[in-house]
Design a protein around this motif. Structure first.
Motif, PDB file in Angstrom:
ATOM      1  N   LYS A 206     -37.799 -19.589 -40.005  1.00 12.88           N
ATOM      2  CA  LYS A 206     -39.201 -19.812 -40.401  1.00 12.88           C
ATOM      3  C   LYS A 206     -39.861 -20.844 -39.483  1.00 12.88           C
ATOM      4  CE  LYS A 206     -39.231 -17.865 -44.771  1.00 12.88           C
ATOM      5  NZ  LYS A 206     -40.106 -16.777 -45.025  1.00 12.88           N
TER       6      LYS A 206
ATOM      7  N   TRP B   7     -35.613 -26.569 -39.719  1.00  8.63           N
ATOM      8  CA  TRP B   7     -36.954 -26.012 -39.528  1.00  8.63           C
ATOM      9  C   TRP B   7     -37.577 -26.576 -38.248  1.00  8.63           C
ATOM     10  CZ3 TRP B   7     -42.057 -27.232 -38.929  1.00  8.63           C
ATOM     11  CH2 TRP B   7     -42.982 -26.231 -39.208  1.00  8.63           C
TER      12      TRP B   7
ATOM     13  N   ARG C  60     -32.340 -19.534 -42.564  1.00  2.33           N
ATOM     14  CA  ARG C  60     -33.679 -19.080 -42.939  1.00  2.33           C
ATOM     15  C   ARG C  60     -34.720 -20.150 -42.588  1.00  2.33           C
ATOM     16  NH1 ARG C  60     -32.525 -17.319 -47.669  1.00  2.33           N
ATOM     17  NH2 ARG C  60     -32.972 -19.206 -48.798  1.00  2.33           N
TER      18      ARG C  60
END
Length: 56
Positions: A15, A40, A11
């Motif tokens: 993102k 990320w 996730r």
């Protein structure tokens, strides 16, 4: 337990990818944990690469 960690990291990567495609700065990373921050930023780099490739 491992499934939750993998989902959280996936996730974070997703993102980051969206942030990169949308042109956000790498400083906008909302994560402080090293693992999630790295995921990320990896996604962010992928998103920036896609954005710059499409602009050429």
């Amino acid at each position: 337990m491992k499934r939750q960690k993998r989902d959280r990291l996936e996730r974070a990567q997703s993102k980051g990818y969206q942030a990169g495609v949308n042109g956000r700065s790498s400083e906008a990373c909302p994560y402080h944990n090293i693992d999630t921050r790295c995921q990320w930023l990896g996604g962010w780099r992928d998103g920036r690469d896609i954005k710059t490739t499409n602009m050429k």
